[in-house]
Design a protein around this motif. Sequence first.
Motif, PDB file in Angstrom:
ATOM      1  N   TYR A  32       0.873  -1.180   0.000  1.00  0.00           N
ATOM      2  CA  TYR A  32       0.000   0.000   0.000  1.00  0.00           C
ATOM      3  C   TYR A  32       0.899   1.216   0.000  1.00  0.00           C
ATOM      4  O   TYR A  32       1.809   1.318   0.833  1.00  0.00           O
ATOM      5  N   TYR A  36       1.078  11.870   0.873  1.00  0.00           N
ATOM      6  CA  TYR A  36       0.505  12.859   1.767  1.00  0.00           C
ATOM      7  C   TYR A  36       1.002  14.252   1.392  1.00  0.00           C
ATOM      8  O   TYR A  36       2.140  14.431   0.941  1.00  0.00           O
ATOM      9  N   GLN A  38       1.425  18.112   3.040  1.00  0.00           N
ATOM     10  CA  GLN A  38       1.466  18.797   4.330  1.00  0.00           C
ATOM     11  C   GLN A  38       1.779  20.276   4.135  1.00  0.00           C
ATOM     12  O   GLN A  38       2.800  20.632   3.546  1.00  0.00           O
ATOM     13  N   LYS A  42       0.270  22.277   9.749  1.00  0.00           N
ATOM     14  CA  LYS A  42      -0.843  21.332   9.626  1.00  0.00           C
ATOM     15  C   LYS A  42      -0.329  19.902   9.647  1.00  0.00           C
ATOM     16  O   LYS A  42       0.847  19.632   9.376  1.00  0.00           O
ATOM     17  N   GLY A  43      -1.247  18.980   9.948  1.00  0.00           N
ATOM     18  CA  GLY A  43      -0.890  17.575   9.849  1.00  0.00           C
ATOM     19  C   GLY A  43      -0.927  17.133   8.397  1.00  0.00           C
ATOM     20  O   GLY A  43      -1.544  17.773   7.548  1.00  0.00           O
ATOM     21  N   PRO A  44      -0.270  16.015   8.080  1.00  0.00           N
ATOM     22  CA  PRO A  44      -0.306  15.495   6.704  1.00  0.00           C
ATOM     23  C   PRO A  44      -1.728  15.107   6.311  1.00  0.00           C
ATOM     24  O   PRO A  44      -2.474  14.556   7.121  1.00  0.00           O
ATOM     25  N   LEU A  46      -4.013  12.944   3.477  1.00  0.00           N
ATOM     26  CA  LEU A  46      -3.954  11.917   2.448  1.00  0.00           C
ATOM     27  C   LEU A  46      -4.380  12.501   1.112  1.00  0.00           C
ATOM     28  O   LEU A  46      -5.458  13.082   0.982  1.00  0.00           O
ATOM     29  N   PHE A  89       4.928  13.846   1.000  1.00  0.00           N
ATOM     30  CA  PHE A  89       5.567  12.653   1.525  1.00  0.00           C
ATOM     31  C   PHE A  89       4.992  11.417   0.844  1.00  0.00           C
ATOM     32  O   PHE A  89       3.767  11.256   0.764  1.00  0.00           O
ATOM     33  N   LEU A 100       2.884   3.287   8.903  1.00  0.00           N
ATOM     34  CA  LEU A 100       3.435   3.784   7.652  1.00  0.00           C
ATOM     35  C   LEU A 100       4.919   4.073   7.778  1.00  0.00           C
ATOM     36  O   LEU A 100       5.375   4.616   8.784  1.00  0.00           O
ATOM     37  N   PHE A 102       7.594   6.435   6.068  1.00  0.00           N
ATOM     38  CA  PHE A 102       7.554   7.636   5.253  1.00  0.00           C
ATOM     39  C   PHE A 102       8.877   7.887   4.548  1.00  0.00           C
ATOM     40  O   PHE A 102       9.953   7.570   5.061  1.00  0.00           O
TER      41      PHE A 102
ATOM     42  N   TYR B  35       3.159   9.630  16.003  1.00  0.00           N
ATOM     43  CA  TYR B  35       4.340   9.900  15.208  1.00  0.00           C
ATOM     44  C   TYR B  35       5.043  11.139  15.756  1.00  0.00           C
ATOM     45  O   TYR B  35       4.427  12.013  16.367  1.00  0.00           O
ATOM     46  N   SER B  42      11.015  14.222   8.250  1.00  0.00           N
ATOM     47  CA  SER B  42       9.892  13.343   7.941  1.00  0.00           C
ATOM     48  C   SER B  42       9.237  12.851   9.232  1.00  0.00           C
ATOM     49  O   SER B  42       9.609  13.251  10.327  1.00  0.00           O
ATOM     50  N   LEU B  92       2.272  13.858  16.347  1.00  0.00           N
ATOM     51  CA  LEU B  92       1.061  13.673  15.545  1.00  0.00           C
ATOM     52  C   LEU B  92       0.357  12.382  15.919  1.00  0.00           C
ATOM     53  O   LEU B  92       0.988  11.322  16.023  1.00  0.00           O
ATOM     54  N   ARG B 100      -7.416   0.838   4.592  1.00  0.00           N
ATOM     55  CA  ARG B 100      -5.999   1.178   4.744  1.00  0.00           C
ATOM     56  C   ARG B 100      -5.733   2.669   4.834  1.00  0.00           C
ATOM     57  O   ARG B 100      -4.605   3.076   5.010  1.00  0.00           O
ATOM     58  N   PHE B 104      -4.432  11.989   9.905  1.00  0.00           N
ATOM     59  CA  PHE B 104      -3.615  12.603  10.941  1.00  0.00           C
ATOM     60  C   PHE B 104      -4.334  13.787  11.585  1.00  0.00           C
ATOM     61  O   PHE B 104      -5.115  14.485  10.941  1.00  0.00           O
ATOM     62  N   GLY B 105      -4.019  13.987  12.855  1.00  0.00           N
ATOM     63  CA  GLY B 105      -4.430  15.193  13.530  1.00  0.00           C
ATOM     64  C   GLY B 105      -3.565  16.365  13.089  1.00  0.00           C
ATOM     65  O   GLY B 105      -2.639  16.212  12.285  1.00  0.00           O
ATOM     66  N   GLN B 106      -3.864  17.527  13.655  1.00  0.00           N
ATOM     67  CA  GLN B 106      -3.136  18.739  13.272  1.00  0.00           C
ATOM     68  C   GLN B 106      -1.745  18.790  13.893  1.00  0.00           C
ATOM     69  O   GLN B 106      -0.898  19.569  13.462  1.00  0.00           O
TER      70      GLN B 106
END
Lengths: 112, 113
Positions: A32, A36, A38, A42-44, A46, A89, A100, A102, B35, B42, B92, B100, B104-106
């Motif tokens: 998979y 992402y 970003q 902010k958060g990443p 999808l 990413f 995941l 990255f 994370y 990254s 995060l 799948r 993610f949060g902020q």
Amino acid sequence: QQQVKQSPQSLIVQKGGISIINCAYENTAFDYFPWYQQFPGKGPALLIAIRPDVSEKKEGRFTISFNKSAKQFSLHIMDSQPGDSATYFCAASFSAGGKLQFGAGTQVVVTP
Amino acid sequence: SAVISQKPSRDICQRGTSLTIQCQVDSQVTMMFWYRQQPGQSLTLIATANQGSEATYESGFVIDKFPISRPNLTFSTLTVSNMSPEDSSIYLCSVKLQGRRAFFGQGTRLTVV
């Protein structure tokens, strides 16, 4: 040991141009491959994802190309816009579990 | 998709102290993850937060430094203990939904001084 290698580290593209980001992986058990986006602070988010049984997937201006034999996949951003300026990413995961791995990220700047 | 709320959004902490970060999801999820994203870097997985059991930590991360709670299917906390400037990062929370997809949060931007 970085399991997903991403390049370039950064790129600058003019508005309307094509942004291309490449990723390579070693572990053939990955099945998979999401991308992402970003923005700063902010958060990443999808963007688009692909499984190895598909060679290409397109969603709007974003396309993933997947080469299973070469263990490589790439993101193409067509008709790049200034609002696409962000860090992108690539990632990979196994079917068992959901964590995941990255890539290092690519900072994309789209100039007006 | 899922709505993920993290608190606090940012904090500045003194070295040697601890900070607990909360993650609330608007639906029940089986898998939650924490994370770390160091400045300009990254994302690195710290641990998988398991409901009803201890978290599963990745190599290089230990429970004494990053204790995690997961009391139910919508909530988790991550504590950064005995902080040093090297812990300055964005933390995060992430959840995996069916199919799948991971969201993610902020993030919580932590600065240790």
